[in-house]
Design a protein around this motif. Structure first.
Motif, PDB file in Angstrom:
ATOM      1  N   LEU A   1      -1.509   7.244  20.100  1.00 46.37           N
ATOM      2  CA  LEU A   1      -0.738   6.506  19.092  1.00 46.37           C
ATOM      3  C   LEU A   1      -1.646   5.647  18.208  1.00 46.37           C
ATOM      4  O   LEU A   1      -1.432   5.536  16.997  1.00 46.37           O
ATOM      5  N   ASP A   2      -2.683   5.053  18.811  1.00 47.62           N
ATOM      6  CA  ASP A   2      -3.653   4.280  18.012  1.00 47.62           C
ATOM      7  C   ASP A   2      -4.301   5.168  16.954  1.00 47.62           C
ATOM      8  O   ASP A   2      -4.420   4.802  15.786  1.00 47.62           O
ATOM      9  N   TYR A   3      -4.706   6.339  17.417  1.00 46.28           N
ATOM     10  CA  TYR A   3      -5.392   7.273  16.510  1.00 46.28           C
ATOM     11  C   TYR A   3      -4.462   7.696  15.363  1.00 46.28           C
ATOM     12  O   TYR A   3      -4.842   7.681  14.192  1.00 46.28           O
ATOM     13  N   ILE A   4      -3.200   8.035  15.741  1.00 46.31           N
ATOM     14  CA  ILE A   4      -2.243   8.450  14.704  1.00 46.31           C
ATOM     15  C   ILE A   4      -2.051   7.313  13.698  1.00 46.31           C
ATOM     16  O   ILE A   4      -2.111   7.514  12.485  1.00 46.31           O
ATOM     17  N   LYS A   5      -1.843   6.124  14.232  1.00 41.38           N
ATOM     18  CA  LYS A   5      -1.615   4.982  13.341  1.00 41.38           C
ATOM     19  C   LYS A   5      -2.794   4.818  12.383  1.00 41.38           C
ATOM     20  O   LYS A   5      -2.619   4.693  11.158  1.00 41.38           O
ATOM     21  N   GLU A   6      -4.000   4.847  12.923  1.00 43.39           N
ATOM     22  CA  GLU A   6      -5.168   4.629  12.058  1.00 43.39           C
ATOM     23  C   GLU A   6      -5.270   5.689  10.970  1.00 43.39           C
ATOM     24  O   GLU A   6      -5.533   5.389   9.811  1.00 43.39           O
ATOM     25  N   LYS A   7      -5.019   6.941  11.348  1.00 45.55           N
ATOM     26  CA  LYS A   7      -5.107   8.023  10.346  1.00 45.55           C
ATOM     27  C   LYS A   7      -4.015   7.870   9.277  1.00 45.55           C
ATOM     28  O   LYS A   7      -4.273   8.023   8.080  1.00 45.55           O
ATOM     29  N   LEU A   8      -2.787   7.561   9.721  1.00 47.58           N
ATOM     30  CA  LEU A   8      -1.690   7.444   8.749  1.00 47.58           C
ATOM     31  C   LEU A   8      -1.936   6.272   7.796  1.00 47.58           C
ATOM     32  O   LEU A   8      -1.756   6.396   6.574  1.00 47.58           O
ATOM     33  N   VAL A   9      -2.356   5.163   8.355  1.00 44.54           N
ATOM     34  CA  VAL A   9      -2.599   3.976   7.526  1.00 44.54           C
ATOM     35  C   VAL A   9      -3.704   4.273   6.508  1.00 44.54           C
ATOM     36  O   VAL A   9      -3.601   3.946   5.323  1.00 44.54           O
ATOM     37  N   LYS A  10      -4.734   4.948   6.965  1.00 43.81           N
ATOM     38  CA  LYS A  10      -5.883   5.246   6.079  1.00 43.81           C
ATOM     39  C   LYS A  10      -5.449   6.196   4.937  1.00 43.81           C
ATOM     40  O   LYS A  10      -5.758   5.958   3.768  1.00 43.81           O
ATOM     41  N   LEU A  11      -4.709   7.230   5.306  1.00 44.81           N
ATOM     42  CA  LEU A  11      -4.265   8.185   4.268  1.00 44.81           C
ATOM     43  C   LEU A  11      -3.410   7.474   3.228  1.00 44.81           C
ATOM     44  O   LEU A  11      -3.558   7.694   2.020  1.00 44.81           O
ATOM     45  N   GLN A  12      -2.509   6.610   3.706  1.00 37.61           N
ATOM     46  CA  GLN A  12      -1.622   5.925   2.748  1.00 37.61           C
ATOM     47  C   GLN A  12      -2.393   4.905   1.916  1.00 37.61           C
ATOM     48  O   GLN A  12      -2.115   4.742   0.731  1.00 37.61           O
ATOM     49  N   ALA A  13      -3.377   4.255   2.530  1.00 40.70           N
ATOM     50  CA  ALA A  13      -4.167   3.280   1.762  1.00 40.70           C
ATOM     51  C   ALA A  13      -4.942   3.993   0.655  1.00 40.70           C
ATOM     52  O   ALA A  13      -5.062   3.507  -0.470  1.00 40.70           O
ATOM     53  N   GLU A  14      -5.434   5.180   0.967  1.00 38.98           N
ATOM     54  CA  GLU A  14      -6.249   5.908  -0.022  1.00 38.98           C
ATOM     55  C   GLU A  14      -5.420   6.675  -1.044  1.00 38.98           C
ATOM     56  O   GLU A  14      -5.802   6.790  -2.201  1.00 38.98           O
ATOM     57  N   HIS A  15      -4.288   7.214  -0.589  1.00 40.02           N
ATOM     58  CA  HIS A  15      -3.559   8.143  -1.473  1.00 40.02           C
ATOM     59  C   HIS A  15      -2.108   7.754  -1.739  1.00 40.02           C
ATOM     60  O   HIS A  15      -1.381   8.516  -2.375  1.00 40.02           O
ATOM     61  N   GLY A  16      -1.679   6.640  -1.235  1.00 36.44           N
ATOM     62  CA  GLY A  16      -0.303   6.212  -1.503  1.00 36.44           C
ATOM     63  C   GLY A  16       0.654   6.621  -0.398  1.00 36.44           C
ATOM     64  O   GLY A  16       0.357   7.516   0.402  1.00 36.44           O
ATOM     65  N   ASN A  17       1.831   5.960  -0.389  1.00 39.78           N
ATOM     66  CA  ASN A  17       2.802   6.196   0.684  1.00 39.78           C
ATOM     67  C   ASN A  17       3.258   7.643   0.754  1.00 39.78           C
ATOM     68  O   ASN A  17       3.506   8.182   1.827  1.00 39.78           O
ATOM     69  N   ASP A  18       3.398   8.280  -0.430  1.00 41.87           N
ATOM     70  CA  ASP A  18       3.947   9.638  -0.432  1.00 41.87           C
ATOM     71  C   ASP A  18       2.911  10.705  -0.071  1.00 41.87           C
ATOM     72  O   ASP A  18       3.180  11.898  -0.216  1.00 41.87           O
TER      73      ASP A  18
END
Ligand code: MGD
Ligand code: MGD
Ligand code: SF4
Ligand code: MO
Length: 708
Positions: free
Chosen positions: A99-116
């Motif tokens: 879950l930590d790993y998923i969270k970090e990846k999701l947060v990073k993708l959204q920070a770089e490319h937006g929520n969508d």
């Protein structure tokens, strides 16, 4: 000695134990209930399955899939721990790390490319609570507009048509018990005998009472055996066939003019259009003789009561919405809706195909069948969720379009819960390639499905014997499915997975539930006042009353069994009669691809087969896909029975064995989509979408066959 005996007895009891679970089949939309008895005799486990004789829907029946369903639960291939892929290999990890790993990846993708840049893809196997929570997870935890689910491939055309015609979509407008009361029954593109087998007695009873049964299907099936008239239509031509029938009904004076005048609008336009329809032209288009068209119209038109049921055979087309509208026209112009023995219904498919489409895992939808584009609806749900209306994302795109967005790299991370799109999507080669381009893929599943094996992280989920929740069956009867068996390994319920991930992402205030019932309590409020109103339904009532139909707006409400008895759901109370012009499949046969291919199901397997291929009895009975071909057609292409052939379309090929059937049209081939890899027929199918429902044209494309 006494101690020894007592000890022995306790040990013996422990080793030879019997557990009894009240359960509901995980597969189709009938949702038959049963008891699963697990006996432990020393170290051996033996399962016995007893149908629930009191079940008001199945009447105490189970089909072969239900009887054997428990086998996949205890199959050794169940995923029991979170798995993380490193260098193309899966490794067991703790939930906390996963879950930590998923969270970090999701947060990073959204920070770089937006929520969508993140998408969520759900399924009709999820309970109402989980489907509801998945929608909330996408919109509140991830704040993405991209969420859709596999029901898009299922009954979306019927749902869209019903919304347009009636003003609301509910699988059946009547009860199953109306079936034996109907003088004439039309079954169009529905193979109930293999897909909802425990419903057959309703039709057998109708037949006994003298009902005239018309089945429309390009091939003989177990269901066509029931038919007084089997119309072997050319695939994708049903809307035209109905225009022929409507013309005859109008000309012969079988229209119920007072019903049409008081309860509908649009008839005059249809009548005018029908004047231009020529039965001979319809006959050529559909491959059905004028005599048969007239006979079907005569039987339905003349009968005093009648039911029209459709399913994927007529709905999974790029013209699926138009076709369903025309089938409903049959009911409307003859006044056969809203009274006993009458009605229209689309036979929903998955265990929770109905509930799954009501509570917000659809791209444009909020719980209670509310709309994401309606300000009042947005405000209401934002209020229930404790966020501001402006924080709610707008509507996203449909399932296949989401995969297109993945291919275009607009969606970079995907969270899939309860679906296997690598096998179930049309144009599957493209889909697999697209998913391969994702920066991050998470799949929650019971098994290493063809989609799960592409994931970066797999989250192990619980099965129907373990997970409690409600599902809504094909009649729109909400029922409780108890998950009484203990969880295996480190598996978690889907709702627990969503809560824990949301909590990791700092959203615990919106996702702090400790049971499915707690989620249901919130769903009740979220659905209150909506079309699919569950407010009056509670777990206790479901236990006491064996299920309740929606809408059920207040406590004590009996639930509405019959719809449209005095008015339809549009504001003016009227149903709309649409004029449906000529419809043809988007791909037609040519010298290079000379045969139509249609696809569907067989009795022994379920959807992409991930679960039923794990049941030894089911796999033992049918172990591979068969290509059903007319012997004359086979002769023409010098192909023998039982040989491996390559089925090829413009998009790709699949490999399977031939099986001869004189009962299929000579211009048409049929196979099922229950297998993966090179045996997956969706490598061949056409992804062209219905413009309104976004349903792919699974049911017709042009192919050639060659010996392997
Ligand atoms: N055994 C089994 N049962 C199931 C399922 C399963 O996978 N296996 N899946 C469940 C789900 S999710 C669903 S959606 C339902 C689906 O239930 P159905 O819709 O009944 O199943 P299909 O086999 O997809 O299609 C029904 C029939 O449509 C015919 N057909 C194909 N093309 C056309 C056409 O152009 N016109 C007409 N008139 N008929 C056509 C096919 O020959 C087929 O017999 O079943 C549910 N039940
Ligand atoms: N060619 C062709 N293609 C079709 C169709 C057709 O008629 N022809 N029909 C379409 C239709 S109607 C449908 S409904 C779709 C279905 O297509 P899919 O959504 O791909 O259906 P399933 O095979 O049920 O995939 C469900 C996956 O979720 C897992 N699963 C089961 N229960 C649960 C659960 O409770 N939680 C979680 N997390 N996972 C679970 C299963 O192990 C499986 O891997 O296929 C569509 N594709
Ligand atoms: S697959 Fe459908 S008909 Fe068969 S037992 Fe399960 S719910 Fe009942
Ligand atoms: Mo389905």
């Amino acid at each position: 000695m006494k101690d020894f005996l007592a000890n022995f007895q306790t040990k013996y009891k422990e080793l030879n134990k019997e557990d009894i679970y009240d359960a509901r089949c995980p597969f189709c939309s009938v949702q038959c209930s049963m008891q699963v008895i697990e006996e432990r005799i020393v170290s051996r486990k033996v399962f016995k399955v007893k149908p629930n004789k009191e079940d008001p829907v199945s009447g105490g029946r189970l089909c072969i899939k239900g009887v054997n369903a428990h086998e996949h639960v205890v199959n050794g291939q169940r995923i029991l721990y979170p798995l993380l892929k490193i260098d193309d290999e899966f490794h067991r990890v703790s939930w906390s790390l996963a879950l930590d790993y998923i969270k970090e990846k999701l947060v990073k993708l959204q920070a770089e490319h937006g929520n969508d840049s993140l998408g969520v893809y759900g399924g009709g196997s999820l309970t109402n609570e989980e489907a509801y929570l998945l929608g909330k997870f996408a919109r509140v935890a991830l704040k993405t507009k991209y969420i859709d689910y596999n029901g898009r491939f299922c009954m979306s055309s019927a749902a869209t048509a019903a919304n347009l015609v009636f003003g609301m979509d509910r699988g059946l407008t009547c009860e199953l018990s109306d079936i034996p009361e109907a003088e004439c029954i039309i079954l169009a593109g529905t193979n109930i005998a293999e897909c909802q087998p425990t419903l057959m007695p309703y039709f057998l009873k109708a037949k006994k009472k003298g009902s005239f049964i018309i089945v429309i299907d390009p091939r003989e099936t177990l269901t066509t055996k029931l038919a007084d008239l089997h119309i072997k239509v050319r695939p994708g031509m049903d809307a035209n066939l109905i225009n022929g029938m409507l013309k005859f009904i109008v000309e012969k004076g079988y229209v119920d003019h007072s019903f049409v005048k008081e309860r509908t609008k649009g008839f005059e336009k249809l009548q005018e259009f029908l004047q231009s329809v020529k039965l001979q032209v319809i006959s050529e288009l559909t491959g059905v003789s004028v005599h048969v068209i007239e006979l079907a119209a005569e039987k339905f038109g003349k009968s005093r009561s009648g039911i029209v049921l459709t399913a994927r055979g007529v709905e999974q087309h790029a013209s699926g919405v138009e076709t369903v509208k025309n089938f409903i026209n049959l009911s409307l112009i003859t006044g056969k809706i809203g009274r006993r023995g009458c009605g229209y219904g689309s036979i929903t498919g998955q265990a929770n195909g109905q509930g799954g489409r009501e509570h917000g895992q659809k791209a444009d939808q909020l719980p209670g069948y509310r709309s994401l584009s309606n300000l009042a609806h947005r405000k209401y749900i934002a209020g229930v969720w404790g966020i501001r209306e402006m924080e709610l994302p707008r509507k996203g795109v449909s399932a296949y379009e989401m995969i297109q967005k993945v291919a275009e790299k607009e969606i970079k991370g995907l969270f899939i819960m309860g679906s296997n799109p690598v096998v179930s999507s049309p144009n599957a080669i493209f889909v697999e390639k697209a998913l391969g381009q994702l920066e991050f893929l998470v799949v929650a599943d019971l098994f290493l499905s063809e989609t799960a094996r592409m994931a970066d992280v797999i989250l192990p989920t619980t099965s129907y014997l373990e997970d409690t929740g409600t599902v809504t069956n094909l009649e729109c009867r909400v029922v409780l499915r108890e998950g009484m068996r203990r969880k295996l390994g480190e598996t978690k319920h889907d709702w627990e997975i969503l809560c824990e991930l949301a909590n990791k992402m700092g959203k615990s205030e919106y996702f702090s539930y400790s049971s499915a019932e707690e989620i249901f309590e919130e769903l009740r409020v979220a659905s209150k006042g909506g079309i699919a109103d569950y407010y009056g339904i509670t777990y206790q009532r479901l236990k006491d009353e064996q299920g309740l139909y929606w809408p059920c707006p207040v406590d004590g409400h009996p639930g509405k069994k019959h719809l449209f008895t005095s008015s339809f759901a549009h504001e003016d109370g009227k149903a709309v009669i649409f004029t449906v012009k000529q419809q043809v499949p988007k791909e037609t046969i040519s010298p290079e691809y000379p045969l139509f291919l249609t696809t569907g199901r067989i009795m022994h397997h379920y959807l992409t087969g991930v679960q039923t291929r794990k049941c030894s009895k089911l796999k033992g009975s049918v172990s591979e896909p068969l290509l059903i071909i007319h012997p004359e057609t086979a002769k023409k292409y010098q192909i023998e029975e039982g040989v491996l052939v390559k089925v090829q379309s413009k998009r790709g090929c699949a490999v399977m064995r031939t099986s001869f059937s004189p009962g299929i049209r000579e211009d048409t081939l049929f196979t099922s989509f229950h297998w993966g890899d090179l045996q997956s027929i969706n490598r061949v199918t056409n992804p062209v979408l219905d413009p309104l429902s976004k349903m792919p044209e699974f049911k017709v494309c042009a192919v050639k066959i060659t010996l392997l």
